[in-house]
Design a protein around this motif. Structure first.
Motif: not given
Length: 240
Positions: A18-26, A50-56, A59-61, A121-128
């Motif tokens: 699901l993460i891979g599919v979402a990343l491809e669409l994004f 999808v909601y079984h694995y991610f609450p919304g 969170s998937l984003y 999200t902000n923390a991940m951007i700062d990590e990059v």
């Protein structure tokens, strides 16, 4: 003869799918424009699953962003071999590969997407950005950077980011030219700082000492030299 039944995925395997599919669409459209229904359809499962694995979607984003952030940080990793200019040019090539592959998602991330304001999200951007900063210091062979060098490197990382965002809006400048220009920008930032600080001057001289005349930094010197006005010879004036 093979069965048409689908293999049942484990929990983690399904999450990664699901993460891979979402990343491809994004990567092709802004995350704001991608629905959970589209992600479910692309993954071949139902919306409730999808909601079984991610609450919304957020969170998937964020999970997709985590994968993308790790990949982007890895684009700055380069063996410390050969001239610095050539190394930085290869790094910029991989960086723009990522930007091109994930254009809308990269733009949404840096300009604000569905997870804007999220501390994760902000923390991940700062990590990059921090990973890029540390990799450039590694290229320079510096472990304890002086204040001006930190300013140069962090400013350059921000410049690369903003340049990529502007390039995505129309791509009016050839990508290869921008990659080279960013390498030249790094040298220019270092040179200006060297004019104010002896430690930076010594670092700049060391950096340039290993550069070939036909490398990226040598090309910058040639380009700047061509801009300098030719000073006309001053004719001798008779003494009064």
């Amino acid at each position: 003869m093979t069965s048409g039944a689908r293999r049942r995925m484990g929990v983690e395997e399904r999450r990664q799918q699901l993460i891979g599919v979402a990343l491809e669409l994004f990567s092709h459209r802004s995350p704001d424009e991608v629905s959970i229904d589209e992600i479910a359809a692309a993954a071949g499962i139902s919306r409730p699953l999808v909601y079984h694995y991610f609450p919304g979607k957020q969170s998937l984003y964020e999970a997709a962003l985590r994968r993308a952030a790790d990949e982007l940080a890895g684009r700055f990793v380069e063996p410390r071999q050969g001239p610095l200019g050539a190394r930085l040019l290869r790094v910029m090539g991989r960086f723009f590969d990522f930007v091109e592959e994930h254009g809308p998602g990269f733009s949404a991330l840096m300009r604000g997407g569905p997870a804007v304001g999220s501390s994760r999200t902000n923390a991940m951007i700062d990590e990059v950005r921090q990973a890029a900063y540390e990799q450039i210091l590694a290229h320079l062979g510096v472990t304890d950077p002086p204040a001006r060098l930190e300013l140069v490197v962090r400013s350059w990382v921000s410049l690369a980011e903003s340049t990529a965002l502007l390039w995505l809006d129309g791509r009016r400048i050839p990508r290869a030219e921008l990659e080279l220009q960013l390498v030249h920008d790094f040298a220019a930032l270092a040179a200006v700082s060297a004019a104010y600080d002896d430690e930076m001057a010594a670092l700049l001289l060391h950096m340039l000492a290993e550069e070939p005349a036909d490398g990226p930094f040598g090309e910058l010197v040639d380009r700047l030299g061509a801009l300098l006005p030719k000073v006309p010879a001053v004719s001798a004036q008779p003494a009064l």
